[in-house]
Design a protein around this motif. Structure first.
Motif, PDB file in Angstrom:
ATOM      1  N   GLY A  35      84.102 144.405 -28.885  1.00  0.00           N
ATOM      2  CA  GLY A  35      85.071 145.247 -28.310  1.00  0.00           C
ATOM      3  C   GLY A  35      85.499 146.610 -29.149  1.00  0.00           C
ATOM      4  O   GLY A  35      85.429 146.534 -30.192  1.00  0.00           O
ATOM      5  N   TRP A  36      85.694 147.541 -28.369  1.00  0.00           N
ATOM      6  CA  TRP A  36      86.441 148.737 -29.087  1.00  0.00           C
ATOM      7  C   TRP A  36      87.829 149.101 -28.541  1.00  0.00           C
ATOM      8  O   TRP A  36      88.036 148.962 -27.275  1.00  0.00           O
ATOM      9  CB  TRP A  36      85.439 150.135 -28.650  1.00  0.00           C
ATOM     10  CG  TRP A  36      84.325 150.220 -29.652  1.00  0.00           C
ATOM     11  CD1 TRP A  36      82.972 149.856 -28.920  1.00  0.00           C
ATOM     12  CD2 TRP A  36      83.961 150.754 -30.907  1.00  0.00           C
ATOM     13  NE1 TRP A  36      82.324 150.162 -29.956  1.00  0.00           N
ATOM     14  CE2 TRP A  36      82.565 150.444 -31.158  1.00  0.00           C
ATOM     15  CE3 TRP A  36      84.807 151.067 -31.963  1.00  0.00           C
ATOM     16  CZ2 TRP A  36      82.150 150.826 -32.377  1.00  0.00           C
ATOM     17  CZ3 TRP A  36      84.268 151.374 -32.890  1.00  0.00           C
ATOM     18  CH2 TRP A  36      82.821 151.318 -33.404  1.00  0.00           C
ATOM     19  N   TYR A  37      88.665 149.522 -29.743  1.00  0.00           N
ATOM     20  CA  TYR A  37      89.979 149.572 -29.331  1.00  0.00           C
ATOM     21  C   TYR A  37      90.426 150.904 -29.954  1.00  0.00           C
ATOM     22  O   TYR A  37      89.594 151.221 -30.946  1.00  0.00           O
ATOM     23  CB  TYR A  37      90.720 148.309 -29.910  1.00  0.00           C
ATOM     24  CG  TYR A  37      90.860 147.002 -29.147  1.00  0.00           C
ATOM     25  CD1 TYR A  37      89.886 146.415 -28.983  1.00  0.00           C
ATOM     26  CD2 TYR A  37      91.892 146.781 -28.319  1.00  0.00           C
ATOM     27  CE1 TYR A  37      89.605 145.520 -28.043  1.00  0.00           C
ATOM     28  CE2 TYR A  37      91.642 145.558 -27.431  1.00  0.00           C
ATOM     29  CZ  TYR A  37      90.386 144.678 -27.647  1.00  0.00           C
ATOM     30  OH  TYR A  37      90.643 143.816 -26.707  1.00  0.00           O
ATOM     31  N   ARG A  38      91.472 151.444 -29.433  1.00  0.00           N
ATOM     32  CA  ARG A  38      91.816 152.785 -30.472  1.00  0.00           C
ATOM     33  C   ARG A  38      93.578 152.662 -30.745  1.00  0.00           C
ATOM     34  O   ARG A  38      94.099 152.058 -29.634  1.00  0.00           O
ATOM     35  CB  ARG A  38      91.342 153.975 -29.816  1.00  0.00           C
ATOM     36  CG  ARG A  38      91.843 154.163 -28.400  1.00  0.00           C
ATOM     37  CD  ARG A  38      91.390 155.439 -27.689  1.00  0.00           C
ATOM     38  NE  ARG A  38      91.760 155.751 -26.373  1.00  0.00           N
ATOM     39  CZ  ARG A  38      91.327 156.672 -25.572  1.00  0.00           C
ATOM     40  NH1 ARG A  38      90.282 157.333 -25.873  1.00  0.00           N
ATOM     41  NH2 ARG A  38      91.938 156.824 -24.431  1.00  0.00           N
ATOM     42  N   GLN A  39      93.990 153.461 -31.590  1.00  0.00           N
ATOM     43  CA  GLN A  39      95.358 153.635 -31.933  1.00  0.00           C
ATOM     44  C   GLN A  39      95.706 155.017 -32.059  1.00  0.00           C
ATOM     45  O   GLN A  39      95.198 155.340 -33.538  1.00  0.00           O
ATOM     46  CB  GLN A  39      95.973 152.622 -32.724  1.00  0.00           C
ATOM     47  CG  GLN A  39      97.140 152.437 -33.083  1.00  0.00           C
ATOM     48  CD  GLN A  39      97.828 151.434 -33.728  1.00  0.00           C
ATOM     49  OE1 GLN A  39      97.068 150.598 -34.449  1.00  0.00           O
ATOM     50  NE2 GLN A  39      99.036 150.908 -33.670  1.00  0.00           N
ATOM     51  N   ALA A  40      96.370 155.615 -31.438  1.00  0.00           N
ATOM     52  CA  ALA A  40      96.664 156.859 -31.582  1.00  0.00           C
ATOM     53  C   ALA A  40      98.011 156.933 -32.565  1.00  0.00           C
ATOM     54  O   ALA A  40      98.883 156.099 -32.386  1.00  0.00           O
ATOM     55  CB  ALA A  40      96.808 157.745 -30.387  1.00  0.00           C
ATOM     56  N   PRO A  41      98.190 158.008 -32.923  1.00  0.00           N
ATOM     57  CA  PRO A  41      99.590 158.123 -34.140  1.00  0.00           C
ATOM     58  C   PRO A  41     100.634 157.861 -32.988  1.00  0.00           C
ATOM     59  O   PRO A  41     100.862 158.447 -32.005  1.00  0.00           O
ATOM     60  CB  PRO A  41      99.424 159.673 -34.463  1.00  0.00           C
ATOM     61  CG  PRO A  41      98.199 159.850 -34.693  1.00  0.00           C
ATOM     62  CD  PRO A  41      97.689 159.260 -33.299  1.00  0.00           C
ATOM     63  N   GLY A  42     101.677 157.023 -33.513  1.00  0.00           N
ATOM     64  CA  GLY A  42     102.791 156.549 -32.626  1.00  0.00           C
ATOM     65  C   GLY A  42     102.652 155.695 -31.791  1.00  0.00           C
ATOM     66  O   GLY A  42     103.706 155.563 -30.709  1.00  0.00           O
ATOM     67  N   LYS A  43     101.402 155.345 -31.306  1.00  0.00           N
ATOM     68  CA  LYS A  43     101.128 154.471 -30.018  1.00  0.00           C
ATOM     69  C   LYS A  43     100.552 153.098 -30.298  1.00  0.00           C
ATOM     70  O   LYS A  43     100.192 152.776 -31.580  1.00  0.00           O
ATOM     71  CB  LYS A  43     100.332 155.303 -29.027  1.00  0.00           C
ATOM     72  CG  LYS A  43     100.745 156.627 -28.697  1.00  0.00           C
ATOM     73  CD  LYS A  43      99.875 157.268 -27.493  1.00  0.00           C
ATOM     74  CE  LYS A  43     100.305 158.567 -26.901  1.00  0.00           C
ATOM     75  NZ  LYS A  43      99.628 159.044 -25.735  1.00  0.00           N
ATOM     76  N   GLU A  44     100.730 152.524 -29.336  1.00  0.00           N
ATOM     77  CA  GLU A  44     100.050 151.014 -29.601  1.00  0.00           C
ATOM     78  C   GLU A  44      98.697 151.192 -29.356  1.00  0.00           C
ATOM     79  O   GLU A  44      97.953 151.723 -28.800  1.00  0.00           O
ATOM     80  CB  GLU A  44     100.595 149.981 -28.526  1.00  0.00           C
ATOM     81  CG  GLU A  44     102.064 149.800 -28.720  1.00  0.00           C
ATOM     82  CD  GLU A  44     102.788 148.721 -27.770  1.00  0.00           C
ATOM     83  OE1 GLU A  44     103.764 148.376 -28.052  1.00  0.00           O
ATOM     84  OE2 GLU A  44     101.769 148.318 -26.841  1.00  0.00           O
ATOM     85  N   ARG A  45      98.058 149.931 -30.240  1.00  0.00           N
ATOM     86  CA  ARG A  45      96.511 149.661 -30.174  1.00  0.00           C
ATOM     87  C   ARG A  45      96.344 149.550 -28.557  1.00  0.00           C
ATOM     88  O   ARG A  45      96.862 148.565 -28.031  1.00  0.00           O
ATOM     89  CB  ARG A  45      96.163 148.715 -31.012  1.00  0.00           C
ATOM     90  CG  ARG A  45      94.673 148.619 -31.107  1.00  0.00           C
ATOM     91  CD  ARG A  45      94.083 147.772 -32.054  1.00  0.00           C
ATOM     92  NE  ARG A  45      94.528 148.026 -33.345  1.00  0.00           N
ATOM     93  CZ  ARG A  45      94.078 147.209 -34.695  1.00  0.00           C
ATOM     94  NH1 ARG A  45      93.277 146.482 -34.464  1.00  0.00           N
ATOM     95  NH2 ARG A  45      94.638 147.950 -35.784  1.00  0.00           N
ATOM     96  N   GLU A  46      95.066 150.052 -27.953  1.00  0.00           N
ATOM     97  CA  GLU A  46      94.809 150.055 -26.629  1.00  0.00           C
ATOM     98  C   GLU A  46      93.212 149.697 -26.621  1.00  0.00           C
ATOM     99  O   GLU A  46      92.321 149.922 -27.535  1.00  0.00           O
ATOM    100  CB  GLU A  46      95.048 151.097 -25.626  1.00  0.00           C
ATOM    101  CG  GLU A  46      94.232 152.257 -26.107  1.00  0.00           C
ATOM    102  CD  GLU A  46      94.390 153.419 -25.093  1.00  0.00           C
ATOM    103  OE1 GLU A  46      95.205 153.131 -23.869  1.00  0.00           O
ATOM    104  OE2 GLU A  46      94.055 154.646 -25.227  1.00  0.00           O
ATOM    105  N   LEU A  47      93.058 148.769 -25.438  1.00  0.00           N
ATOM    106  CA  LEU A  47      91.467 148.485 -25.349  1.00  0.00           C
ATOM    107  C   LEU A  47      90.891 149.707 -24.817  1.00  0.00           C
ATOM    108  O   LEU A  47      91.436 150.538 -23.851  1.00  0.00           O
ATOM    109  CB  LEU A  47      91.210 147.447 -24.290  1.00  0.00           C
ATOM    110  CG  LEU A  47      89.933 147.257 -23.646  1.00  0.00           C
ATOM    111  CD1 LEU A  47      89.189 146.581 -24.558  1.00  0.00           C
ATOM    112  CD2 LEU A  47      90.030 146.370 -22.225  1.00  0.00           C
TER     113      LEU A  47
END
Length: 119
Positions: A35-47
């Motif tokens: 899987g790939w997830y991402r985390q933007a600055p100031g945000k939670e990690r999301e699928l």
């Protein structure tokens, strides 16, 4: 021990494309899902997207029609083709791998690769 290494991140203009790779290596009997997830600055990690060993895929709504996840089972590698990139896609992208070793189902993560979408 299993290692997961992501690559392919970088700086791209809005509307551009990038292809991320996730390579798993080490003591792996089989890989169930990646899987790939991402985390933007100031945000939670999301699928972002997942793919099973059989090729079934799942995407978060915000990337449907723009991103495509795929995998090469022989290479224990997953890919994320990202098209029509938007500034809001800027984030650190992480890959995770569900694998089987010594009869156990385990999960491991990579260190992440930064994607910046900006003009």
């Amino acid at each position: 021990q299993v290692q997961v290494v992501e690559s392919g991140g970088g700086l791209v203009q809005p509307g551009g494309s990038l292809r991320l790779s996730c390579a798993a290596s080490g003591s792996i009997f089989s890989i169930n899902a990646m899987g790939w997830y991402r985390q933007a600055p100031g945000k939670e990690r999301e699928l972002v997207a997942t793919i099973t060993s059989g090729g079934s895929t799942n995407y978060v709504d915000s990337v449907k029609g723009r991103f495509t996840i795929s995998r090469d089972n022989a290479k224990n590698t997953a890919y994320l083709q990202m098209n029509s990139l938007k500034p809001e896609d800027t984030a650190v992208y992480y890959c995770n791998v569900y694998y089987v070793f010594a009869g156990q189902s385990l999960l491991t993560w990579g260190q992440g690769t930064l994607v910046t979408v900006s003009s």
